[in-house]
Design a protein around this motif. Structure first.
Motif, PDB file in Angstrom:
ATOM      1  N   PHE A  31       0.846  -1.152  -0.028  1.00 51.59           N
ATOM      2  CA  PHE A  31      -0.083  -0.008   0.012  1.00 51.59           C
ATOM      3  C   PHE A  31       0.952   1.221  -0.038  1.00 51.59           C
ATOM      4  CE2 PHE A  31      -2.923   3.221   2.028  1.00 51.59           C
ATOM      5  CZ  PHE A  31      -3.753   3.111   1.301  1.00 51.59           C
ATOM      6  N   GLU A  55       3.150  10.734   6.109  1.00 54.98           N
ATOM      7  CA  GLU A  55       3.034  12.125   6.533  1.00 54.98           C
ATOM      8  C   GLU A  55       4.175  12.205   7.515  1.00 54.98           C
ATOM      9  OE1 GLU A  55       1.012   9.629   6.273  1.00 54.98           O
ATOM     10  OE2 GLU A  55      -1.070  10.045   6.818  1.00 54.98           O
ATOM     11  N   GLU A  81       8.378   0.864   4.928  1.00 55.65           N
ATOM     12  CA  GLU A  81       8.334  -0.272   5.747  1.00 55.65           C
ATOM     13  C   GLU A  81       9.574  -1.087   5.936  1.00 55.65           C
ATOM     14  OE1 GLU A  81       5.183  -2.337   3.732  1.00 55.65           O
ATOM     15  OE2 GLU A  81       3.700  -0.896   4.138  1.00 55.65           O
ATOM     16  N   CYS A 103       4.985   6.133   8.561  1.00 56.54           N
ATOM     17  CA  CYS A 103       3.784   6.753   7.451  1.00 56.54           C
ATOM     18  C   CYS A 103       4.560   7.962   6.737  1.00 56.54           C
ATOM     19  CB  CYS A 103       2.729   7.224   8.162  1.00 56.54           C
ATOM     20  SG  CYS A 103       1.904   6.056   9.110  1.00 56.54           S
ATOM     21  N   ASN A 161       5.620   6.552   2.742  1.00 57.80           N
ATOM     22  CA  ASN A 161       5.630   5.416   3.675  1.00 57.80           C
ATOM     23  C   ASN A 161       6.893   4.368   3.685  1.00 57.80           C
ATOM     24  OD1 ASN A 161       4.143   4.443   1.555  1.00 57.80           O
ATOM     25  ND2 ASN A 161       3.345   2.949   2.685  1.00 57.80           N
ATOM     26  N   PRO A 209      -7.581   8.983   4.412  1.00 53.83           N
ATOM     27  CA  PRO A 209      -7.329   9.785   5.675  1.00 53.83           C
ATOM     28  C   PRO A 209      -6.261   9.335   6.441  1.00 53.83           C
ATOM     29  CG  PRO A 209      -9.133   8.050   6.192  1.00 53.83           C
ATOM     30  CD  PRO A 209      -8.581   7.767   4.686  1.00 53.83           C
TER      31      PRO A 209
END
Ligand code: THU
Length: 135
Positions: free
Chosen positions: A24, A55, A44, A53, A42, A84
């Motif tokens: 994702f 943001e 991982e 993340c 993001n 969101p």
């Protein structure tokens, strides 16, 4: 800076997302008061809980470059609909960026704009810490 331009930056940034586990991909673009843009994706790792993340990547990049005043953050993801920001990112953005505009971007490049304060009502913030410590 118009928000469409900021949205495009978030969509472009998404290409660099490192999401081999969730698959994702998320991209963010954070706008400073002086018009500079810091992007984030993001990231991982095999220890899933250490994931960062998009943001927060953008916010930490900007803060570490000395930026302190922000106006908006655009967010794009693999979700064709408006995606969101997660709860953790809402708190971090609230603390580091204040009541900025959050620009949701869908796959049609349509925008939905919310104030961060709408997304994190009754937020905890540093004013509470200052009240107790007089700092
Ligand atoms: N993710 C973000 O980058 N931002 C959010 O606000 C929600 C979730 C990322 C974390 C993880 O790499 C992937 O999306 C699935 O949760």
């Amino acid at each position: 800076m118009d928000y469409k331009t900021l949205a495009v930056k978030a969509v472009e940034a998404k290409k660099n997302a490192h999401a081999p586990y969730s698959k994702f991909h998320v991209g963010a673009a954070l706008l400073t008061e002086t018009g500079k843009i810091y992007t984030g994706v993001n990231v991982e790792t095999s220890s899933y809980g250490l994931t960062m993340c998009a943001e927060r990547t953008a916010a930490f990049k900007a803060i570490s470059e000395g930026e302190r005043k922000f106006t908006a953050l655009a967010l794009a993801s693999d979700d064709p609909d408006f995606c969101p920001p997660c709860g953790a990112c809402r708190q971090v953005l609230w603390d580091l960026c204040g009541d900025i505009d959050i620009i949701f971007v869908n796959h049609q490049l349509e925008l939905m704009i919310k104030k961060l304060s709408e997304l994190i009502p009754l937020a905890f913030g540093d004013e509470r810490l200052k009240k107790l410590t007089n700092k």
